[in-house]
Design a protein around this motif. Structure first.
Motif, PDB file in Angstrom:
ATOM      1  N   GLN A 144       0.824  -1.199   0.000  1.00 51.25           N
ATOM      2  CA  GLN A 144       0.000   0.000   0.000  1.00 51.25           C
ATOM      3  C   GLN A 144       0.860   1.252   0.000  1.00 51.25           C
ATOM      4  O   GLN A 144       1.868   1.335   0.686  1.00 51.25           O
ATOM      5  CB  GLN A 144      -0.917  -0.003   1.223  1.00 51.25           C
ATOM      6  CG  GLN A 144      -1.910   1.153   1.242  1.00 51.25           C
ATOM      7  CD  GLN A 144      -2.832   1.073   2.448  1.00 51.25           C
ATOM      8  OE1 GLN A 144      -2.660   0.218   3.309  1.00 51.25           O
ATOM      9  NE2 GLN A 144      -3.809   1.955   2.505  1.00 51.25           N
ATOM     10  N   GLN A 145       0.453   2.227  -0.808  1.00 53.80           N
ATOM     11  CA  GLN A 145       1.197   3.485  -0.874  1.00 53.80           C
ATOM     12  C   GLN A 145       1.056   4.240   0.441  1.00 53.80           C
ATOM     13  O   GLN A 145      -0.046   4.325   0.991  1.00 53.80           O
ATOM     14  CB  GLN A 145       0.660   4.359  -2.009  1.00 53.80           C
ATOM     15  CG  GLN A 145       0.914   3.843  -3.398  1.00 53.80           C
ATOM     16  CD  GLN A 145       0.553   4.891  -4.430  1.00 53.80           C
ATOM     17  OE1 GLN A 145       1.398   5.401  -5.144  1.00 53.80           O
ATOM     18  NE2 GLN A 145      -0.719   5.215  -4.503  1.00 53.80           N
TER      19      GLN A 145
ATOM     20  N   TRP B 111       3.399   7.457  -3.685  1.00 57.41           N
ATOM     21  CA  TRP B 111       2.869   7.861  -2.391  1.00 57.41           C
ATOM     22  C   TRP B 111       1.662   8.763  -2.614  1.00 57.41           C
ATOM     23  O   TRP B 111       1.460   9.289  -3.697  1.00 57.41           O
ATOM     24  CB  TRP B 111       3.928   8.548  -1.536  1.00 57.41           C
ATOM     25  CG  TRP B 111       4.505   9.820  -2.116  1.00 57.41           C
ATOM     26  CD1 TRP B 111       5.328   9.931  -3.194  1.00 57.41           C
ATOM     27  CD2 TRP B 111       4.283  11.153  -1.641  1.00 57.41           C
ATOM     28  NE1 TRP B 111       5.650  11.241  -3.436  1.00 57.41           N
ATOM     29  CE2 TRP B 111       5.030  12.012  -2.485  1.00 57.41           C
ATOM     30  CE3 TRP B 111       3.566  11.710  -0.586  1.00 57.41           C
ATOM     31  CZ2 TRP B 111       5.054  13.409  -2.318  1.00 57.41           C
ATOM     32  CZ3 TRP B 111       3.590  13.080  -0.416  1.00 57.41           C
ATOM     33  CH2 TRP B 111       4.326  13.917  -1.265  1.00 57.41           C
ATOM     34  N   SER B 112       0.871   8.913  -1.603  1.00 56.67           N
ATOM     35  CA  SER B 112      -0.360   9.698  -1.701  1.00 56.67           C
ATOM     36  C   SER B 112      -0.260  10.925  -0.799  1.00 56.67           C
ATOM     37  O   SER B 112       0.109  10.815   0.377  1.00 56.67           O
ATOM     38  CB  SER B 112      -1.559   8.840  -1.278  1.00 56.67           C
ATOM     39  OG  SER B 112      -2.747   9.609  -1.250  1.00 56.67           O
TER      40      SER B 112
ATOM     41  N   GLU C 260       0.337   7.291   2.773  1.00 63.51           N
ATOM     42  CA  GLU C 260      -0.435   8.529   2.630  1.00 63.51           C
ATOM     43  C   GLU C 260       0.099   9.554   3.613  1.00 63.51           C
ATOM     44  O   GLU C 260       0.213   9.280   4.812  1.00 63.51           O
ATOM     45  CB  GLU C 260      -1.922   8.292   2.882  1.00 63.51           C
ATOM     46  CG  GLU C 260      -2.742   9.574   2.730  1.00 63.51           C
ATOM     47  CD  GLU C 260      -4.217   9.375   3.024  1.00 63.51           C
ATOM     48  OE1 GLU C 260      -4.987   9.203   2.065  1.00 63.51           O
ATOM     49  OE2 GLU C 260      -4.585   9.388   4.224  1.00 63.51           O
TER      50      GLU C 260
END
Length: 325
Positions: free
Chosen positions: A2-3, A29-30, A5
């Protein structure tokens, strides 16, 4: 995987719009921008990884050895301060030097913007110790912020009484001038009780630019130390994203300039005066003269008791690779 955040608390500056709209992506990335009406207190908000921070308060914290925030040389709020000095419309004052021994109200004693404005008085030859300083909100009922700071105030600085405001004290003649980064609403009407001290503040600001080479920085972006420990690549990635957003915004405004009657002329003039039009550059080298001047003012004005070493504000770290896509 998972990126990660990253959540930053910032005010809704126009140059952040490309990040908000997704026009400038952050691969790997977020980035979530949490828009605020006022500057957040990054350290006390557990939901934030960083955000917009007072330059003055950040510099003082680093000078005291507090490294809980990692500052980025990205000043998302910048501006000349000559325009920030207001007087009554019928005031006899028309120059900074005439404010010697005056009664001046301001929205916060240690504030970055007001520190820069006081520096203008010092540059004009005004002794700050001879002024009666009053600190309070511009408008009655304005949200309470830390207007006085945590350090002892000079003897000629006092807080205004509850229920009073700078604009009403100025209108009543109990103040001779007010320093404010934001204009009273009535300044945008034909019948304002107030005016700028300097009739041609723009000319004064151009002279200031010619003399110093910079536009004063007011707020910068910071990241929490624990966030940087978890993501060592993040400072460089956030700085890059902010820079790309700013540049994208300028390109779009040059194309879609009909958002104010004379915006195109402003953009052309800015491009001529600043190499390529970047009047708010990011990065340590580009901001070194401005940062050094601000650190000198913090000490010269007694906001901080000792000289502030500019090198403690942005300690260099070797760049780390960004997350893989």
């Amino acid at each position: 995987m998972q990126q990660p955040e990253i959540r930053l608390g910032l005010r809704d500056w126009d140059h952040l719009t490309p990040l908000l709209s997704g026009a400038v992506p952050t691969p790997g990335w977020s980035l979530r921008l949490d828009l605020r009406k006022v500057t957040p207190d990054v350290l006390t908000e557990s939901v934030l990884d960083g955000g917009e921070t007072s330059f003055s308060r950040y510099a003082q914290a680093r000078a005291a050895g507090d490294d809980r925030l990692v500052g980025l040389p990205a000043f998302v709020m910048r501006g000349f301060r000559h325009r920030c000095v207001l007087v009554r419309r019928d005031s006899p004052f028309t120059s900074l030097l005439e404010l010697k021994d005056a009664r001046i109200g301001l929205t916060g004693w240690p504030d970055s913007g007001n520190t820069w404005t006081r520096a203008l008085l010092r540059g004009a030859g005004v002794d700050l110790a001879g002024i009666q300083w009053r600190v309070g909100p511009l408008v009655e009922g304005e949200s309470g912020k830390d207007r006085l700071g945590s350090r002892p105030l000079p003897a000629n600085v006092s807080a205004m009484a509850d229920g009073t405001s700078l604009q009403e004290e100025l209108a009543a003649g109990r103040l001779d001038a007010v320093f404010t980064p934001f204009m009273p609403t009535e300044m945008f009407t034909a019948h304002s009780r107030f005016r700028h001290l300097l009739a041609d503040h723009r000319a004064a600001e151009r002279d200031y630019l010619a003399a110093t080479g910079f536009v004063p920085g007011i707020h910068l972006v910071t990241l929490k130390r624990e966030t940087v420990r978890a993501h060592p690549w993040l400072p460089a990635a956030v700085l890059d994203a902010l820079d790309k957003s700013k540049r994208h915004w300028v390109e779009r405004r040059r194309l879609l300039a009909d958002t104010t009657p004379w915006l195109l002329d402003e953009l052309l003039d800015t491009a001529r005066r600043f190499d390529g039009g970047d009047w708010m550059p990011y990065g340590e080298d580009a901001n070194a003269p401005m940062v050094r001047a601000f650190c000198e003012e913090l000490h010269a004005q007694g906001v901080w008791p000792e000289p502030v070493d500019p090198s403690v504000l942005f300690p260099s770290h070797p760049p780390a690779p960004a997350p893989a896509l």
